[in-house]
Design a protein around this motif. Sequence first.
Motif, short mmCIF file in Angstrom:
data_model
loop_
_atom_site.label_atom_id
_atom_site.label_comp_id
_atom_site.label_asym_id
_atom_site.label_seq_id
_atom_site.Cartn_x
_atom_site.Cartn_y
_atom_site.Cartn_z
N GLN A 122 47.12 96.32 84.47
CA GLN A 122 47.72 95.76 85.69
C GLN A 122 49.24 95.89 85.60
O GLN A 122 49.80 95.87 84.51
N GLU A 124 52.86 97.82 87.64
CA GLU A 124 53.34 99.19 87.88
C GLU A 124 53.59 99.98 86.60
O GLU A 124 53.18 101.13 86.45
N GLU A 150 42.83 103.99 91.08
CA GLU A 150 43.64 102.81 91.44
C GLU A 150 43.05 102.12 92.67
O GLU A 150 43.61 101.15 93.16
N ASP A 151 41.94 102.65 93.15
CA ASP A 151 41.32 102.16 94.38
C ASP A 151 40.44 100.94 94.07
O ASP A 151 39.43 101.07 93.36
N PRO A 152 40.79 99.77 94.60
CA PRO A 152 39.99 98.57 94.32
C PRO A 152 38.52 98.72 94.69
O PRO A 152 37.65 98.16 94.02
N ARG A 166 38.79 88.63 92.48
CA ARG A 166 40.14 88.96 92.00
C ARG A 166 41.12 88.83 93.15
O ARG A 166 40.96 89.46 94.20
N THR A 167 42.15 88.00 92.99
CA THR A 167 43.10 87.73 94.08
C THR A 167 44.48 88.32 93.82
O THR A 167 45.33 88.34 94.70
N SER A 168 44.73 88.79 92.61
CA SER A 168 46.05 89.32 92.26
C SER A 168 46.41 90.51 93.15
O SER A 168 45.57 91.36 93.45
N THR A 169 47.68 90.56 93.56
CA THR A 169 48.15 91.68 94.40
C THR A 169 48.86 92.74 93.55
O THR A 169 49.36 93.73 94.07
N GLU A 170 48.91 92.51 92.22
CA GLU A 170 49.53 93.49 91.32
C GLU A 170 48.76 94.81 91.35
O GLU A 170 47.54 94.81 91.52
N PRO A 171 49.46 95.95 91.18
CA PRO A 171 48.75 97.22 91.07
C PRO A 171 47.77 97.16 89.90
O PRO A 171 48.07 96.56 88.86
#
Length: 516
Positions: A122, A124, A150-152, A166-171
């Motif tokens: 996780q 960048e 990298e596609d959720p 999963r709620t994180s907005t991190e890459p």
Amino acid sequence: MSNRQTTTTDVILIGAGIMSATLGSLLKELVPDWKITVFEKLASAGEESSNEWNNAGTGHAALCELNYTVEKPDGSIDISKAIKINEDFQVSKQFWSYLVNRKRISNPEKFIMQLPHMSLVQGEKNVAFLKKRLEALSTVSLFDGMELSEDPEKLKEWIPLVMKDRTSTEPIAATKIDSGTDVNFGALTNKMFDHLKKKNVEIKYKQNVDDIKRTSNGTWELKVRNVDSGVVERHTAKFVFIGGGGGSLHLLQKSGIPEGKGIGGFPVSGLFMACNNPDVIEQHHAKVYGKAPVGAPPMSVPHLDTRLIDNKKALLFGPFAGFSPKFLKTGSMFDLITSVKPNNLTTMLAAGVKEMSLTKYLIEQVMLSKEKRMEILREFVPSAKSEEWDLVVAGQRVQVIKDTEGGGKGTLQFGTEVVTAADGSIAALLGASPGASTAVSVMIEILNKCFPQHIKDWEPKLKEMIPSYGLSLAENRELNQNIEASTSQTLGFTRKAHVKKGKVKTKKEKRVLQGV
């Protein structure tokens, strides 16, 4: 009580784990008439570091372990260690395939299963590292078939349990390769010893080697005590292998060989969280490795592992590091202090000063509550519930401490170390991961160092057992592909395992997980 009668044999193997099983199996193929005796202090084989609950079971091939691919100061990725570890594992698979083909062992599905290996990161910076890593590895055929996403939505297909809630907005990004494996080294060890017993290898359980010394005629004499009765016997051999896991260091010191001086050991214990809910276990089918936290030692890389144990699917997360002064899970609380000798005292003290951050990290790990451990687990499995996970104590590992040119005095070594006497009459194996996975390569290293006079005669047989012997798989794509196809067929792998939404899709894996 003491029995003064001395028994003589050609080879003595100390410890009935994967290493002794491997060396014994190699020697029985190369020189069937040599007499081999094995001493093990526990009641059965493969119960310490080789045991499936004490061992991560990852067929270490550097497919998912990020600590084997290091980013250099110029930003490039050094993959040399990854290539070495992968090639070593391919050597192990070739030897296991030989044993299966020659009916030395059977039912490979009982000890090895094809399983996707994944790296998950996780942020960048970490995503950029993972891309560079894949780019570097893709130049070598050993890593063919590795893909990155990298596609959720794609990641939800690959690892539904990890992506759920999963709620994180991190890459976020992951690599996946389907040719990874889960290995039950305890089961494999027992299969190999079962075969060795049929070949007149004497395996003596509940026998503790108390002392080892050189005799006047150059052989080695062992003082061996029966754990139950206390009866002491003397056994001599021309060659001794000390493969007693964490217990090897003390025996190496007792041997008195100069090569064993100045070496210390630092024990680290491991803890895993094991899932107790079959429905949750069924939602995950991979080994997923992350990046170690800053300041954490390499053996603490977090991973969420599907395991096959006793023909049942299990799910483990860890490892959490712990500290115990014992060198073996069944060892003594005095192991660490009694390993400090005048010849390694300054090395040990230097390591103590240099590794203050590691000591602090281990203390913090030991002090973690279950809920704190659950918080760390939820970074991998956001939906994890405390009542569905139990704490399991894994095996003890003893990291080697020695003086090195690159690291200076008291440098902690992460890996497996072979120590041999100058005349090749005794060898000891120290250290930890990737140990078991590279057992065959490590034992061939011992054969080369300890039996140089026989190697030329043994070479045709070694090439029969290990077709890539003396060659580089990384530099020979066609050879690598042919061997991979051959070992996959023998060990029962499909060429392309397909996993979707956490369900096992290959017929082979369905049979295995149903215990057939």
